[in-house]
Scaffold this motif. Structure first.
Motif, PDB file in Angstrom:
ATOM      1  N   GLY A  37     -38.415 -14.601  13.824  1.00 49.52           N
ATOM      2  CA  GLY A  37     -38.303 -13.346  13.107  1.00 49.52           C
ATOM      3  C   GLY A  37     -38.297 -12.253  14.167  1.00 49.52           C
ATOM      4  O   GLY A  37     -39.313 -12.032  14.829  1.00 49.52           O
ATOM      5  N   GLN A  38     -37.147 -11.598  14.356  1.00 47.92           N
ATOM      6  CA  GLN A  38     -37.042 -10.647  15.464  1.00 47.92           C
ATOM      7  C   GLN A  38     -36.464  -9.322  14.980  1.00 47.92           C
ATOM      8  O   GLN A  38     -35.787  -9.246  13.959  1.00 47.92           O
ATOM      9  CB  GLN A  38     -36.190 -11.233  16.590  1.00 47.92           C
ATOM     10  CG  GLN A  38     -36.806 -12.499  17.183  1.00 47.92           C
ATOM     11  CD  GLN A  38     -36.258 -12.831  18.560  1.00 47.92           C
ATOM     12  OE1 GLN A  38     -35.666 -12.005  19.243  1.00 47.92           O
ATOM     13  NE2 GLN A  38     -36.491 -14.070  18.981  1.00 47.92           N
ATOM     14  N   GLN A  39     -36.744  -8.306  15.763  1.00 51.31           N
ATOM     15  CA  GLN A  39     -36.399  -6.936  15.393  1.00 51.31           C
ATOM     16  C   GLN A  39     -35.084  -6.506  16.028  1.00 51.31           C
ATOM     17  O   GLN A  39     -34.757  -6.917  17.146  1.00 51.31           O
ATOM     18  CB  GLN A  39     -37.521  -5.995  15.839  1.00 51.31           C
ATOM     19  CG  GLN A  39     -37.471  -4.622  15.222  1.00 51.31           C
ATOM     20  CD  GLN A  39     -38.744  -3.837  15.487  1.00 51.31           C
ATOM     21  OE1 GLN A  39     -39.530  -4.201  16.351  1.00 51.31           O
ATOM     22  NE2 GLN A  39     -38.944  -2.763  14.749  1.00 51.31           N
ATOM     23  N   SER A  40     -34.347  -5.692  15.289  1.00 50.33           N
ATOM     24  CA  SER A  40     -33.158  -5.054  15.824  1.00 50.33           C
ATOM     25  C   SER A  40     -33.201  -3.582  15.419  1.00 50.33           C
ATOM     26  O   SER A  40     -34.132  -3.141  14.747  1.00 50.33           O
ATOM     27  CB  SER A  40     -31.893  -5.734  15.291  1.00 50.33           C
ATOM     28  OG  SER A  40     -30.745  -5.190  15.924  1.00 50.33           O
ATOM     29  N   SER A  41     -32.190  -2.846  15.826  1.00 48.98           N
ATOM     30  CA  SER A  41     -32.199  -1.411  15.524  1.00 48.98           C
ATOM     31  C   SER A  41     -32.079  -1.146  14.029  1.00 48.98           C
ATOM     32  O   SER A  41     -32.441  -0.065  13.552  1.00 48.98           O
ATOM     33  CB  SER A  41     -31.044  -0.726  16.260  1.00 48.98           C
ATOM     34  OG  SER A  41     -29.814  -1.350  15.926  1.00 48.98           O
ATOM     35  N   ASP A  42     -31.583  -2.149  13.277  1.00 45.89           N
ATOM     36  CA  ASP A  42     -31.417  -1.958  11.836  1.00 45.89           C
ATOM     37  C   ASP A  42     -32.431  -2.757  11.019  1.00 45.89           C
ATOM     38  O   ASP A  42     -32.232  -2.958   9.821  1.00 45.89           O
ATOM     39  CB  ASP A  42     -29.993  -2.323  11.405  1.00 45.89           C
ATOM     40  CG  ASP A  42     -29.646  -3.773  11.708  1.00 45.89           C
ATOM     41  OD1 ASP A  42     -30.439  -4.449  12.391  1.00 45.89           O
ATOM     42  OD2 ASP A  42     -28.577  -4.233  11.263  1.00 45.89           O
ATOM     43  N   GLY A  43     -33.485  -3.246  11.637  1.00 46.42           N
ATOM     44  CA  GLY A  43     -34.521  -3.946  10.886  1.00 46.42           C
ATOM     45  C   GLY A  43     -34.813  -5.337  11.428  1.00 46.42           C
ATOM     46  O   GLY A  43     -34.401  -5.691  12.534  1.00 46.42           O
ATOM     47  N   MET A  44     -35.526  -6.103  10.629  1.00 43.12           N
ATOM     48  CA  MET A  44     -35.950  -7.446  11.038  1.00 43.12           C
ATOM     49  C   MET A  44     -34.904  -8.486  10.627  1.00 43.12           C
ATOM     50  O   MET A  44     -34.418  -8.484   9.497  1.00 43.12           O
ATOM     51  CB  MET A  44     -37.289  -7.792  10.375  1.00 43.12           C
ATOM     52  CG  MET A  44     -38.453  -6.941  10.824  1.00 43.12           C
ATOM     53  SD  MET A  44     -38.918  -7.258  12.545  1.00 43.12           S
ATOM     54  CE  MET A  44     -39.496  -8.950  12.428  1.00 43.12           C
TER      55      MET A  44
END
Length: 366
Positions: free
Chosen positions: A242-249
């Motif tokens: 479960g990883q984060q990006s600029s637009d959410g998880m």
């Protein structure tokens, strides 16, 4: 290369290097990629399961970065996970989109494995090991569970469901406690053996009690609702998937998804954070559950099953189960330190479970 050649485990002793891939598999990759409507300019190995025949490459293409994956499970099982991933994309979940071949297929069957291409979400980064990170992961898996409800696997695949297998799993853990006892007696000179022998009576008793409580809990009643009502659990969820990006998880690596009670994933996530903390913390667990509940409410009977699953000695089992395959490798100093950490956690675990039972009602703190 023979058309009938099967992909089999390779480089099991690591002698050929950490990232070695047999030439025949590289040749297969070239053949597979010719079936897609993009041009690949670079291919980099990102992860290997060579002991099972699995692999992930990152692709650089004229249509953006993508992944190429060989699923290590039998094709009729892998078809389930690919179909689940496509369903989740349609439902708006943040999982990578599966790319179709020129023929409109979701995968390529080669070497008696399923291969598929998906979008590569870039950049992704792991959330922090702090409470904020734990809340993000809890909310993300709640969204995944909620959107997975209603999934119907294709008829031609093997349906993967663990919904009614919990009692069997609990029984298996109890059975293996005897195996661990015999192995650690046989390898008594290994560093981890004495500490495991000391811990076994504690955890065996916990496993037996948890099994009894599961059978008398609402578990059986809840499972009667069926697979579609509960949806899918990731089964390998944590800070790496479960990883984060600029637009959410985003949630990745869906290979092992199966129908199940959703609290299975949350119990594993809580275990991970408590292990990393080094002690059980009521505030952390409460906050994680509230972050989950906000997206996918945890009804009271499901919460009772979660407490039973927390009471099973999952962390102990996780850290010793591989001894049955390579006891001389696994019973070293590292395992000794892991079991000592699990025993340290025991000093705070039961008070937190007791307080959870008292303070949590109907998805909210009392």
């Amino acid at each position: 290369m023979s058309e009938e050649q099967q992909i089999t485990p390779w480089n099991l002793d690591g002698a050929l290097g950490e990232w070695y891939v047999p030439p025949y598999i590289e040749d297969m990759a070239e053949e597979v990629l010719r079936q897609y409507d993009f041009k690949t300019t670079a291919r980099t190995v990102m992860a290997l399961k060579n002991e099972f025949g699995g692999l992930i490459w990152k692709l650089e293409t004229d249509d953006g970065p993508k992944s190429l994956k060989i699923l290590h499970r039998p094709p009729i099982r892998s078809l389930f996970s690919i179909a689940a991933q496509e369903y989740l994309v349609k439902k708006g979940a943040k999982v990578p989109e599966v790319i179709k071949t020129k023929q409109g297929d979701s995968f390529v069957n080669k070497g008696e494995k399923l291969w598929f291409v998906a979008e590569w979400i870039d950049p992704l980064w792991q959330v922090g090991e702090d409470l904020h990170g734990a809340k993000l992961l809890s909310g993300a898996i709640a969204d995944f569970h909620e959107r997975s409800k209603g999934f119907e696997p294709p008829e031609r695949c093997v349906k993967s469901s663990r919904l009614k297998r919990w009692p069997k799993k609990y029984s298996k853990i109890i059975t293996k406690m005897n195996w661990f006892k015999e192995i650690t007696e046989l390898y008594g000179e290994m560093p981890a053996s004495p500490v495991i022998q000391e811990a076994l009576p504690i955890f065996e008793k916990q496993a037996v009690t948890a099994h009894e409580k599961l059978l008398s809990s609402p578990y059986g009643k809840l499972t009667q609702r069926g697979d579609k009502a509960w949806g899918l659990a990731h089964q390998d969820y944590g800070s790496s998937n479960g990883q984060q990006s600029s637009d959410g998880m985003w949630i990745i690596d869906l290979d092992g998804v199966a129908f199940d009670l959703p609290v299975r994933d949350m119990r594993k996530l809580i275990d991970e954070y408590m292990y990393n903390l080094g002690y059980w913390d009521l505030e952390w667990v409460m906050t994680m559950l509230e972050a989950y509940d906000e997206v996918n409410p945890i009804e009271q009977e499901l919460f009772e099953v979660l407490l039973v699953d927390m009471a099973l000695p999952n962390l102990f089992y996780k850290h010793v189960k591989h001894m049955v395959y390579e006891p001389e490798f696994f019973l070293g100093e590292e395992t000794k330190e892991e079991i000592e950490r699990v025993l340290q956690l025991e000093k705070t675990k039961w008070k937190v479970i007791s307080e959870l039972r008292r303070e949590w009602k109907g998805g909210k703190r009392r």
